[in-house]
Design a protein around this motif. Structure first.
Motif, short mmCIF file in Angstrom:
data_model
loop_
_atom_site.label_atom_id
_atom_site.label_comp_id
_atom_site.label_asym_id
_atom_site.label_seq_id
_atom_site.Cartn_x
_atom_site.Cartn_y
_atom_site.Cartn_z
N ALA A 21 4.57 -7.31 -5.94
CA ALA A 21 4.08 -7.33 -4.57
C ALA A 21 2.72 -6.65 -4.55
O ALA A 21 2.06 -6.55 -5.57
N SER A 22 2.29 -6.17 -3.40
CA SER A 22 1.00 -5.50 -3.32
C SER A 22 1.09 -4.30 -2.39
O SER A 22 1.99 -4.22 -1.55
N LEU A 23 0.16 -3.38 -2.55
CA LEU A 23 0.11 -2.20 -1.72
C LEU A 23 -0.48 -2.58 -0.37
O LEU A 23 -1.54 -3.19 -0.30
N GLN A 24 0.22 -2.22 0.70
CA GLN A 24 -0.21 -2.59 2.04
C GLN A 24 -0.40 -1.35 2.89
O GLN A 24 0.39 -0.40 2.82
N TYR A 39 0.35 3.98 3.14
CA TYR A 39 0.37 2.76 2.34
C TYR A 39 1.78 2.58 1.83
O TYR A 39 2.48 3.56 1.53
N TYR A 41 4.57 0.10 -0.62
CA TYR A 41 4.83 -0.94 -1.61
C TYR A 41 6.28 -1.40 -1.44
O TYR A 41 7.21 -0.61 -1.63
N ASP A 44 9.19 -7.63 -3.85
CA ASP A 44 9.52 -8.95 -3.32
C ASP A 44 11.02 -9.12 -3.12
O ASP A 44 11.45 -9.86 -2.23
N GLN A 64 -4.14 4.88 -3.33
CA GLN A 64 -4.38 3.79 -4.28
C GLN A 64 -4.39 4.29 -5.72
O GLN A 64 -3.88 3.63 -6.63
N THR A 68 -1.77 3.03 -8.71
CA THR A 68 -2.13 2.40 -9.98
C THR A 68 -1.92 3.34 -11.17
O THR A 68 -1.74 2.88 -12.30
#
Length: 356
Positions: A21-24, A39, A41, A44, A64, A68
């Motif tokens: 998925a992605s960081l939102q 933020y 995560y 899915d 962020q 990562t």
């Protein structure tokens, strides 16, 4: 203000994982007294009522960078929990672990902003309120102990890498040299009273804690680990004498002291500086989050007691090979032990081995 946690540039280069998925960013999660950023995560694929892990960055860091630079998100894809990455509002990227508000239950400060991120996530994703955990580094580790002290009703467990005791930084300034240099020495009862005063009248369960510190730390003195042990053994009603000690756990030269029946672990990293590497898989094992969740009916499952109360139904992986960073052995583990090509099954401790 003296620098805190600026030694963590290596974190940002650790992970090359492609996340599912992605960081939102979430901009409206409720009351936010300090303007902290949120933020999140969300893998899915999520089980019903997933657990939550709050991953808290170091000084000069960002949400962020911690996303990562640590393995918490990639492991969330495997184990099905949600990760919240708070972002500090302070210009230097440090967390408020000193104000009276942040050190008190529902009084304000960065701690309340983070707790409201958790409350939003529980409501939005129907997450399991009995399985909320926090892990952090340096200033983030300090915040973990703040959350354990001021919000024992929210967190079932915390893990801090190179932190200080709850309320050690208390005072008017973001930086407290006496605490940082290891000059604050209190009895267990004195430390414990500070924790109990954070939420007067609270009689419920307390979070479990896993505390990590390097002996060569010159930014936040290693003495703080001993003060934290005095503090939390008093709060948890445990002896300051470990019930067991594990040498070379999880890495060579590191020593793990376990107190009580495991409610508190203190890990000494011999010769390690403030740049202590985050042992994400070990943290998940301590929290009980290193289980593959049940995703379909008819699958053989097991039910385990979650830290802080409640139960969670899980199923061990079966067949095939274990991906990088996945579990491949340990006490009670019944899943596959063959690692994906290019990785080896490494014993982290008695209950957890990992492909790396």
């Amino acid at each position: 203000m003296a620098p805190l946690g600026f030694f963590f540039s290596a974190l940002a280069a650790l992970s090359t994982t492609v996340f599912g998925a992605s960081l939102q960013q979430v901009t409206n999660f409720g009351t936010n007294p300090t303007g902290a950023g949120m933020y999140i995560y969300v893998p899915d694929s999520l089980p019903t009522n997933p657990a939550i892990l709050v991953a808290i960055h170091y000084c000069t860091g960002t949400a962020q960078a911690y996303f990562t630079g640590t393995q918490f998100a990639s492991l969330a894809d495997q184990y099905g929990y949600i990760v919240i990455y708070p972002n500090a509002p302070d210009s230097g990227g440090c967390w408020d672990v000193h104000s009276a508000a942040t050190l008190s239950h529902n009084a304000g400060g960065d701690s309340l902003s983070i707790v409201n991120m958790v409350r939003y996530t529980i409501s939005t994703y129907k997450a399991d309120s009995s399985r909320v955990f926090a892990a952090g580094t340096s200033s983030g580790a300090m915040m973990c102990e703040v959350l354990a002290g001021a919000y024992p009703d929210v967190f079932a467990g915390v893990a801090g890498f190179a932190g200080v005791p709850f309320s050690c930084f208390a005072g008017p300034n973001m930086w407290n040299s006496d605490c940082a240099n290891g000059n604050i020495d209190k009895t267990g009862a004195q430390w414990g009273d500070l924790v109990r005063a954070a939420y007067p009248g609270y009689t419920g369960p307390r979070p479990k804690l896993q505390l990590w510190h390097g002996t060569a730390d010159t930014t936040l003195s290693y003495n703080n680990l001993g003060e934290s042990v005095k503090e939390w053994t008093n709060v948890l009603g445990l002896s300051t004498t470990p019930t067991s000690t594990q040498q070379n756990s999880p890495l060579s030269g590191w020593t793990r002291n376990i107190y009580g029946s495991g409610q508190l672990q203190a890990i000494t990293a011999q010769g390690v500086t403030h740049n202590i590497p985050v042992q994400a898989s070990d943290v998940l094992a301590f929290f009980g989050l290193n289980q593959t969740p049940t995703t379909s009916p008819g699958t053989s499952t097991t039910t385990t007691t979650a830290p802080g109360g409640g139960t969670t139904t899980v199923t061990p992986p079966s067949g095939g090979t274990v991906p990088k960073w996945g579990q491949c052995g340990g006490t009670g583990y019944t899943g596959p032990t063959a690692c994906v090509t290019g990785t080896t099954c490494i014993k982290m401790n008695d209950w957890y081995s990992q492909c790396q």
